[in-house]
Design a protein around this motif. Structure first.
Motif, PDB file in Angstrom:
ATOM      1  N   TRP A 240      -4.494   1.628  -8.214  1.00  0.00           N
ATOM      2  CA  TRP A 240      -3.830   2.062  -6.944  1.00  0.00           C
ATOM      3  C   TRP A 240      -3.978   4.459  -6.644  1.00  0.00           C
ATOM      4  O   TRP A 240      -3.450   4.190  -6.288  1.00  0.00           O
ATOM      5  CB  TRP A 240      -2.421   1.826  -7.092  1.00  0.00           C
ATOM      6  CG  TRP A 240      -2.319   0.648  -6.400  1.00  0.00           C
ATOM      7  CD1 TRP A 240      -1.622  -0.692  -7.027  1.00  0.00           C
ATOM      8  CD2 TRP A 240      -2.522   0.552  -5.225  1.00  0.00           C
ATOM      9  NE1 TRP A 240      -1.485  -2.164  -5.540  1.00  0.00           N
ATOM     10  CE2 TRP A 240      -2.190  -1.299  -5.009  1.00  0.00           C
ATOM     11  CE3 TRP A 240      -2.914   0.859  -3.957  1.00  0.00           C
ATOM     12  CZ2 TRP A 240      -2.244  -1.893  -3.480  1.00  0.00           C
ATOM     13  CZ3 TRP A 240      -2.800   0.155  -2.887  1.00  0.00           C
ATOM     14  CH2 TRP A 240      -2.662  -0.972  -2.441  1.00  0.00           C
TER      15      TRP A 240
ATOM     16  N   HIS B  71       0.686  -1.497  -0.333  1.00  0.00           N
ATOM     17  CA  HIS B  71      -0.051  -0.157  -0.121  1.00  0.00           C
ATOM     18  C   HIS B  71       0.532   1.355  -0.564  1.00  0.00           C
ATOM     19  O   HIS B  71       0.971   2.273  -0.624  1.00  0.00           O
ATOM     20  CB  HIS B  71      -1.129   0.117   1.024  1.00  0.00           C
ATOM     21  CG  HIS B  71      -1.440   1.330   1.611  1.00  0.00           C
ATOM     22  ND1 HIS B  71      -1.722   2.216   2.484  1.00  0.00           N
ATOM     23  CD2 HIS B  71      -2.681   1.658   0.554  1.00  0.00           C
ATOM     24  CE1 HIS B  71      -1.289   3.141   2.312  1.00  0.00           C
ATOM     25  NE2 HIS B  71      -2.663   3.303   1.368  1.00  0.00           N
TER      26      HIS B  71
ATOM     27  N   HIS C 261      -8.135  -0.374  -1.170  1.00  0.00           N
ATOM     28  CA  HIS C 261      -6.995  -0.502  -2.543  1.00  0.00           C
ATOM     29  C   HIS C 261      -6.857  -0.711  -2.835  1.00  0.00           C
ATOM     30  O   HIS C 261      -7.727  -1.167  -4.077  1.00  0.00           O
ATOM     31  CB  HIS C 261      -5.733  -1.839  -1.219  1.00  0.00           C
ATOM     32  CG  HIS C 261      -5.466  -1.538  -0.101  1.00  0.00           C
ATOM     33  ND1 HIS C 261      -4.971  -2.049   0.611  1.00  0.00           N
ATOM     34  CD2 HIS C 261      -5.206  -0.684   0.951  1.00  0.00           C
ATOM     35  CE1 HIS C 261      -4.013  -1.989   2.348  1.00  0.00           C
ATOM     36  NE2 HIS C 261      -4.590  -1.429   1.811  1.00  0.00           N
TER      37      HIS C 261
ATOM     38  N   GLN D 298      -6.188  -1.610   8.257  1.00  0.00           N
ATOM     39  CA  GLN D 298      -5.978  -2.498   7.672  1.00  0.00           C
ATOM     40  C   GLN D 298      -5.924  -4.275   7.838  1.00  0.00           C
ATOM     41  O   GLN D 298      -5.469  -4.951   7.233  1.00  0.00           O
ATOM     42  CB  GLN D 298      -4.514  -2.140   7.459  1.00  0.00           C
ATOM     43  CG  GLN D 298      -4.012  -0.743   6.214  1.00  0.00           C
ATOM     44  CD  GLN D 298      -2.980  -1.031   5.082  1.00  0.00           C
ATOM     45  OE1 GLN D 298      -2.909  -1.555   4.221  1.00  0.00           O
ATOM     46  NE2 GLN D 298      -2.141  -0.130   5.530  1.00  0.00           N
TER      47      GLN D 298
ATOM     48  N   CYS E 260      -6.382   5.140  -5.375  1.00  0.00           N
ATOM     49  CA  CYS E 260      -6.574   5.389  -4.191  1.00  0.00           C
ATOM     50  C   CYS E 260      -5.679   6.019  -3.748  1.00  0.00           C
ATOM     51  O   CYS E 260      -5.481   6.542  -3.134  1.00  0.00           O
ATOM     52  CB  CYS E 260      -5.281   4.072  -3.654  1.00  0.00           C
ATOM     53  SG  CYS E 260      -5.278   3.440  -2.014  1.00  0.00           S
TER      54      CYS E 260
END
Length: 376
Positions: A358, A18, A173, A108, A361
């Motif tokens: 991503w 991440h 994510h 998470q 995100c």
């Protein structure tokens, strides 16, 4: 504006992925963040991409054990962030016990907040670790100016356990595009044979809340009824769970259960693409990245109906209770028997997976952090 990131407890796994991806895809300057300072150990910092706006900071304590990293976070990091004139500290690891007041934390890991799932572990040290994480993350979330969650499920479940503030954001994510593969044309089950079976894939560590042994039982039952199906289990293991799987395998007269062990991440995309179907039987997830990988790979999916799985997979799956072998068997049977439904659901899940990028995100994360930092 200067953003600090506390990555003192991020060393590997999904947390590192991440952090790497939001930095790689990030453009924080677009949102008024001129500098981002990351504090972590040398190995984590080396794994992060370089950028003109990124500053990497280490410390001798961060390159020792997790206990020393914890000491650094509590007693040292806040002062360093103040000297760097940080407007905000982002805590993707979920725990921050320092004195710096303006933080945004991130959830998470669901295991600290799911007592039933904790109790599946036999080792008292493991259960104690989750209880400590519950305590530290609860404190962190309560004092945060805002909290980032990966799914609505996680936000709703955790907010029932602890009192959160009004500021939160759901930012899932992203997914590695190496897994991207359009759904195949689905064949009827009679197309397959003992020599060319329907290959089911389950990628995940063999551990107490993943229930691979129940899946194996269901697949053996299908083989006994004449279905040409094989199950490949891919992933690391904890000893108790591997023994449960091996116990089932010893009763496998049809040689339909294969444990492949841990396979390097770079090789997983080809493993997905060579499978005919996917199964995911976890009972505890925050955001099931493995499930989204299978969605992205265009596979028909039979999935657990627990946790955030229905939120992520929506109408694109054949659902079952992962604690019930009969339920798993019936879901798999429906998937195998109906190639048209397989085709339809794999297309639905594939289209849903494209939403998880991503870039999205990263943009949403830096925008949200900038918004909180600007508040007095």
């Amino acid at each position: 504006m200067i953003l600090g990131i506390d990555a003192s407890n991020i060393r590997a796994g999904g947390g590192l992925t991440h952090l790497k991806e939001i930095i790689k895809c990030g453009n924080p300057e677009k949102y008024g963040i001129n500098k981002v300072i990351v504090w972590s150990n040398d190995n984590t910092l080396k794994a992060l991409p370089d950028s003109t706006w990124l500053v990497k900071r280490s410390h001798p304590y961060l390159n020792k054990s997790s206990l020393w990293s914890f000491i650094f976070q509590i007693f040292i990091l806040s002062n360093k962030a103040k000297k760097e004139n940080c407007n905000l500290i982002f805590v993707p690891g979920g725990t921050f016990l320092g004195t710096f007041r303006k933080i945004v934390s991130m959830s998470q890991n669901m295991l600290p907040f799911e007592k039933l799932e904790q109790n599946r572990f036999t080792a008292w040290k493991t259960r104690l670790r989750f209880q400590i994480l519950y305590f530290t993350q609860s404190i962190t979330f309560k004092k945060s100016k805002a909290v980032i969650f990966l799914t609505n499920y996680a936000k709703n479940h955790i907010s029932k356990k602890i009192k959160l503030g009004n500021r939160y954001e759901i930012i899932p994510h992203g997914i590695n595009l190496n897994f991207l593969y359009e759904p195949k044309i689905q064949n009827p089950i009679c197309f397959y044979s003992k020599t060319q079976p329907f290959k089911l894939l389950y990628v995940s560590i063999l551990t107490v809340y993943k229930h691979q042994w129940n899946v194996a039982e269901a697949v053996i039952r299908l083989s006994k009824e004449g279905y040409p199906v094989e199950l490949d289990l891919v992933g690391d293991f904890i000893n108790d769970s591997l023994e449960k799987v091996n116990k089932v395998k010893r009763r496998d007269k049809y040689s339909c259960i294969n444990y492949k062990g841990l396979i390097p991440y770079d090789e997983l995309a080809s493993i997905y693409k060579n499978a005919d179907g996917f199964i995911f039987a976890s009972s505890c997830e925050n955001m099931p990245i493995i499930l989204i990988e299978a969605m992205t790979a265009g596979l028909p999916i039979s999935s657990s109906n627990m946790g955030p799985m229905p939120e992520v997979l929506k109408d694109g799956g054949f659902y079952f209770d992962p604690l019930d072998v009969d339920s798993i068997y019936l879901a798999l049977k429906e998937m195998l028997d109906n190639e048209k439904l397989r085709q339809q659901k794999s297309l639905i899940s594939y289209n849903n997976s494209i939403l998880y990028t991503w870039k999205e995100c990263s943009d949403r994360t830096f925008y949200f952090l900038s918004t909180i930092a600007k508040q007095s």
